[in-house]
Write an enzyme that holds these catalytic residues in place. Structure first.
Site, PDB file in Angstrom:
ATOM      1  CB  CYS A  64      20.278  33.888  50.419  1.00  0.00           C
ATOM      2  SG  CYS A  64      19.840  35.489  51.109  1.00  0.00           S
ATOM      3  CB  CYS A  65      21.308  28.439  50.056  1.00  0.00           C
ATOM      4  SG  CYS A  65      20.608  27.487  51.423  1.00  0.00           S
ATOM      5  CD1 TRP A  66      15.522  25.293  46.240  1.00  0.00           C
ATOM      6  CD2 TRP A  66      15.727  27.275  45.222  1.00  0.00           C
ATOM      7  NE1 TRP A  66      14.453  25.450  45.392  1.00  0.00           N
ATOM      8  CE2 TRP A  66      14.558  26.660  44.748  1.00  0.00           C
ATOM      9  CE3 TRP A  66      16.064  28.536  44.733  1.00  0.00           C
ATOM     10  CZ2 TRP A  66      13.723  27.255  43.811  1.00  0.00           C
ATOM     11  CZ3 TRP A  66      15.226  29.122  43.788  1.00  0.00           C
ATOM     12  CH2 TRP A  66      14.076  28.490  43.347  1.00  0.00           C
TER      13      TRP A  66
END
Length: 151
Positions: A64-66
């Protein structure tokens, strides 16, 4: 199943992801902002989670990232990893079915808790296709990992 999970930020959806995976009976191996003292940079923690899939210490990973884009790019640089950025259940199902994806990439910005449940249901409910053309495509990607294709 052993699932490596990485996030570059300690966001509510990342914590919900870990809880949802544990509730489904999976062993969760956290990375990045989900593990105190770990490097939270998206490239670093996504690579760490993906490497566990590639070396067999994890069955799958969720990175996950933004936006989910950087996490998927970093994970896909690890040979043997087929990461798919999924923003809905249909894409998650297709990624598992047609692409035999072994790493799910999620956007911390776009993924709500109800959507997270739908995506996880589709991801874990999906099976890789036995269709010959689908298998040929996945085999071609494996060759790309080893630089064995030309033209």
């Amino acid at each position: 199943m052993r699932i490596s999970v990485s996030s570059d930020m300690d966001e509510p959806v990342a914590r919900s992801l870990v809880a949802a995976l544990r509730d489904r009976g999976h062993e969760v191996r956290p990375h990045g902002a989900l593990r105190p003292g770990d490097d939270p940079q998206w490239a670093v923690c996504s690579e760490a989670a993906a490497r566990e899939v590639a070396d067999g210490t994890a069955d799958q990973a969720v990175v996950c990232c933004w936006t989910g884009t950087g996490a998927s790019i970093a994970a896909n640089k690890v040979p043997g990893v087929r990461a798919a950025l999924c923003t809905d259940a249909y894409t998650a199902d297709g990624a598992r079915r047609w692409n035999d994806a072994n790493v799910l990439a999620l956007s911390l910005r776009l993924t709500s808790e109800p959507l997270l449940k739908e995506i996880l249901d589709a991801w874990f409910g999906g099976e890789p296709s036995a269709d010959a053309e689908d298998r040929q495509n996945v085999d071609r990607v494996r060759l790309l990992d080893h630089g064995r294709t030309r033209g």
